[in-house]
Design a protein around this motif. Sequence first.
Motif, PDB file in Angstrom:
ATOM      1  N   GLN A 178      13.570  -1.743  -3.726  1.00 46.08           N
ATOM      2  CA  GLN A 178      14.120  -2.884  -4.451  1.00 46.08           C
ATOM      3  C   GLN A 178      15.505  -3.266  -3.936  1.00 46.08           C
ATOM      4  OE1 GLN A 178      13.736  -2.294  -8.779  1.00 46.08           O
ATOM      5  NE2 GLN A 178      12.391  -0.560  -8.319  1.00 46.08           N
ATOM      6  N   ARG A 179      15.772  -4.523  -3.963  1.00 48.89           N
ATOM      7  CA  ARG A 179      17.084  -5.036  -3.584  1.00 48.89           C
ATOM      8  C   ARG A 179      18.137  -4.532  -4.573  1.00 48.89           C
ATOM      9  NH1 ARG A 179      18.909  -9.882  -0.795  1.00 48.89           N
ATOM     10  NH2 ARG A 179      21.014 -10.435  -1.468  1.00 48.89           N
ATOM     11  N   ALA A 205      11.906  -7.551   3.466  1.00 48.90           N
ATOM     12  CA  ALA A 205      11.401  -8.122   2.220  1.00 48.90           C
ATOM     13  C   ALA A 205      12.477  -8.245   1.155  1.00 48.90           C
ATOM     14  CB  ALA A 205      10.246  -7.264   1.691  1.00 48.90           C
ATOM     15  N   THR A 206      13.413  -7.294   1.123  1.00 54.78           N
ATOM     16  CA  THR A 206      14.423  -7.287   0.064  1.00 54.78           C
ATOM     17  C   THR A 206      15.728  -7.989   0.453  1.00 54.78           C
ATOM     18  OG1 THR A 206      15.108  -5.074   0.795  1.00 54.78           O
ATOM     19  CG2 THR A 206      13.526  -5.193  -1.024  1.00 54.78           C
ATOM     20  N   SER A 230       4.872   1.647  14.068  1.00 53.85           N
ATOM     21  CA  SER A 230       4.092   2.703  13.425  1.00 53.85           C
ATOM     22  C   SER A 230       4.456   2.867  11.955  1.00 53.85           C
ATOM     23  CB  SER A 230       4.300   4.035  14.160  1.00 53.85           C
ATOM     24  OG  SER A 230       4.101   3.904  15.544  1.00 53.85           O
ATOM     25  N   GLY A 231       4.701   1.755  11.274  1.00 57.45           N
ATOM     26  CA  GLY A 231       5.126   1.805   9.887  1.00 57.45           C
ATOM     27  C   GLY A 231       4.092   1.267   8.917  1.00 57.45           C
ATOM     28  N   LEU A 232       4.547   0.994   7.697  1.00 59.98           N
ATOM     29  CA  LEU A 232       3.682   0.510   6.626  1.00 59.98           C
ATOM     30  C   LEU A 232       4.325  -0.687   5.953  1.00 59.98           C
ATOM     31  CD1 LEU A 232       3.794   3.930   6.412  1.00 59.98           C
ATOM     32  CD2 LEU A 232       1.768   3.434   5.052  1.00 59.98           C
ATOM     33  N   ALA A 233       3.495  -1.469   5.262  1.00 60.26           N
ATOM     34  CA  ALA A 233       3.968  -2.682   4.600  1.00 60.26           C
ATOM     35  C   ALA A 233       4.733  -2.345   3.323  1.00 60.26           C
ATOM     36  CB  ALA A 233       2.784  -3.590   4.271  1.00 60.26           C
ATOM     37  N   GLY A 293      -2.583   0.763   2.580  1.00 63.13           N
ATOM     38  CA  GLY A 293      -2.262   0.664   1.170  1.00 63.13           C
ATOM     39  C   GLY A 293      -3.072  -0.418   0.488  1.00 63.13           C
ATOM     40  N   VAL A 294      -2.965  -0.468  -0.834  1.00 61.23           N
ATOM     41  CA  VAL A 294      -3.517  -1.596  -1.568  1.00 61.23           C
ATOM     42  C   VAL A 294      -2.803  -2.819  -1.026  1.00 61.23           C
ATOM     43  CG1 VAL A 294      -3.720  -2.695  -3.821  1.00 61.23           C
ATOM     44  CG2 VAL A 294      -3.961  -0.205  -3.603  1.00 61.23           C
ATOM     45  N   PRO A 295      -3.541  -3.823  -0.550  1.00 61.90           N
ATOM     46  CA  PRO A 295      -2.872  -4.964   0.089  1.00 61.90           C
ATOM     47  C   PRO A 295      -1.725  -5.489  -0.768  1.00 61.90           C
ATOM     48  CG  PRO A 295      -5.238  -5.164   0.306  1.00 61.90           C
ATOM     49  CD  PRO A 295      -4.993  -3.987  -0.601  1.00 61.90           C
ATOM     50  N   PRO A 296      -0.501  -5.372  -0.276  1.00 63.42           N
ATOM     51  CA  PRO A 296       0.645  -5.817  -1.057  1.00 63.42           C
ATOM     52  C   PRO A 296       0.696  -7.333  -1.165  1.00 63.42           C
ATOM     53  CG  PRO A 296       1.343  -5.218   1.142  1.00 63.42           C
ATOM     54  CD  PRO A 296      -0.114  -4.870   1.044  1.00 63.42           C
ATOM     55  N   ALA A 297       1.397  -7.790  -2.176  1.00 61.94           N
ATOM     56  CA  ALA A 297       1.563  -9.233  -2.341  1.00 61.94           C
ATOM     57  C   ALA A 297       2.332  -9.785  -1.149  1.00 61.94           C
ATOM     58  CB  ALA A 297       2.316  -9.521  -3.635  1.00 61.94           C
ATOM     59  N   PRO A 298       1.986 -10.981  -0.686  1.00 62.68           N
ATOM     60  CA  PRO A 298       2.711 -11.567   0.444  1.00 62.68           C
ATOM     61  C   PRO A 298       4.198 -11.682   0.148  1.00 62.68           C
ATOM     62  CG  PRO A 298       0.731 -12.829  -0.051  1.00 62.68           C
ATOM     63  CD  PRO A 298       0.920 -11.857  -1.183  1.00 62.68           C
ATOM     64  N   GLY A 299       4.982 -11.628   1.187  1.00 65.39           N
ATOM     65  CA  GLY A 299       6.415 -11.774   1.011  1.00 65.39           C
ATOM     66  C   GLY A 299       6.772 -13.140   0.443  1.00 65.39           C
ATOM     67  N   ALA A 300       7.773 -13.138  -0.450  1.00 67.49           N
ATOM     68  CA  ALA A 300       8.192 -14.400  -1.048  1.00 67.49           C
ATOM     69  C   ALA A 300       8.885 -15.288  -0.019  1.00 67.49           C
ATOM     70  CB  ALA A 300       9.120 -14.125  -2.231  1.00 67.49           C
ATOM     71  N   ARG A 301       9.595 -14.648   0.903  1.00 72.21           N
ATOM     72  CA  ARG A 301      10.245 -15.368   1.983  1.00 72.21           C
ATOM     73  C   ARG A 301       9.841 -14.737   3.294  1.00 72.21           C
ATOM     74  NH1 ARG A 301      16.552 -15.875   0.887  1.00 72.21           N
ATOM     75  NH2 ARG A 301      16.390 -16.729   2.998  1.00 72.21           N
ATOM     76  N   SER A 302       9.734 -15.547   4.308  1.00 72.52           N
ATOM     77  CA  SER A 302       9.265 -15.070   5.599  1.00 72.52           C
ATOM     78  C   SER A 302      10.435 -14.647   6.479  1.00 72.52           C
ATOM     79  CB  SER A 302       8.472 -16.175   6.291  1.00 72.52           C
ATOM     80  OG  SER A 302       8.119 -15.771   7.580  1.00 72.52           O
ATOM     81  N   VAL A 303      10.341 -13.457   7.027  1.00 73.36           N
ATOM     82  CA  VAL A 303      11.296 -12.991   8.020  1.00 73.36           C
ATOM     83  C   VAL A 303      10.516 -12.736   9.306  1.00 73.36           C
ATOM     84  CG1 VAL A 303      12.918 -11.169   8.664  1.00 73.36           C
ATOM     85  CG2 VAL A 303      12.791 -11.931   6.293  1.00 73.36           C
ATOM     86  N   PRO A 304      10.896 -13.317  10.429  1.00 73.23           N
ATOM     87  CA  PRO A 304      10.190 -13.064  11.684  1.00 73.23           C
ATOM     88  C   PRO A 304      10.049 -11.563  11.933  1.00 73.23           C
ATOM     89  CG  PRO A 304      11.755 -14.835  11.968  1.00 73.23           C
ATOM     90  CD  PRO A 304      12.009 -14.266  10.599  1.00 73.23           C
TER      91      PRO A 304
END
Length: 388
Positions: free
Chosen positions: A194-195, A238-239, A251-254, A272-283
């Motif tokens: 979390q942020r 994401a945060t 070699s990481g995870l979402a 993982g359980v498919p996480p919710a898409p990111g609210a904002r896109s980061v390249p």
Amino acid sequence: MSGRSGVDMMEATRLTREGRLDEAMRLLQGAPAGASADPGVIDTAPPAPGSDGAWTARAARSELDNAEMSGIWSGLLDRFRKFRRRDDGAGSRPASPPPAGPVTPPGGTFEAHSHVSAAGARGYRLYLPSGYRGQPVPLVVMLHGCTQSPEDFAAGTRMNELAEAETFLVAYPDQPRSANPSRCWNWFSVADQQRGRGEPALIAGIARQVMGEFAVMEGQVYVAGLSAGGAAAAIMGATYPDLFAAVGVHSGLAPGAARDMPSAFAAMRQGGVPPAPGARSVPTIVFHGDRDRTVKPVNGDQVLAHARGGAPAAGLSTRTEKGVGSGGMGFTRTVHAAPDGRSMFEQWVLHGAGHAWSGGSKDGSYTDPRGPDASREMLRFFRQHEKR
């Protein structure tokens, strides 16, 4: 001991010594002795005592002293890594870092710093290239994997050498054993996703501290990591999409792939359980070996899907190309590009690679020199993106 913890630690130790790692890990996850084996995973460890969301599935854990539990797990996981590594694909180095090779190119400096905030404290190493004279330059934050150190990660990725050649700063936050017995970033802990809290706040704080004490180009701050560090890098994108202009995940995870220890093991085995898409896109640029038995390749797909979730599909073109790295490793690269030609999202599937940094140096752990140079490709990708 087994009577106090609800886990037959003597039996787990015996199985580990005999090389029956799948059965040992299955027992440690709570399955009864003799249960069918489930593929084991290694790149995680219980977070520090008191962390939110940590080890929630094992209520009896409180019956063991915290230090004793950490010692048990650290020892067993180290032994588990020793045996499991034999099947983890060619090129990876031992989990216990070897003495780091040269990490300070001539003329540069590799300084030790510390960061303290309301979220806690972390040390970090900072590479200052010889070409830095106080002028604004980009900053890359590098997050090491489990059992690694900043020095080991710098040696393996050779990011300091690139920084010396192309003049940018590199910060390496250090995850201490006090935060995780195997020095993993706690990507699976709710409190560290979390942020403004936990490890995301600490990592962002380190980046901002460097920005405050040195000249960093506005909008040119990037983050990358390997394994647990790759998962943490994805969380940072994401945060803190306002801070980081682009993200590199090897070699990481979402983000959100796991919420506690049991779901972390599951995510590493099967995604993982498919996480919710990111609210904002980061390249985002993703590297993952198709023979990775520690963090299964489907997780690379999920990292990209999460990152792309916050970007409009319209206007992006997609192309796929195949190639061979200088060391002979084949790869498939998929590029999602904007109309202006910038690569917004990239996925590199490394054919025959295990759980290791592609194109890295043998001076560091978890590297595979056969592959394309992930460090150089990440830097190329980062340079296409600047926060405006």
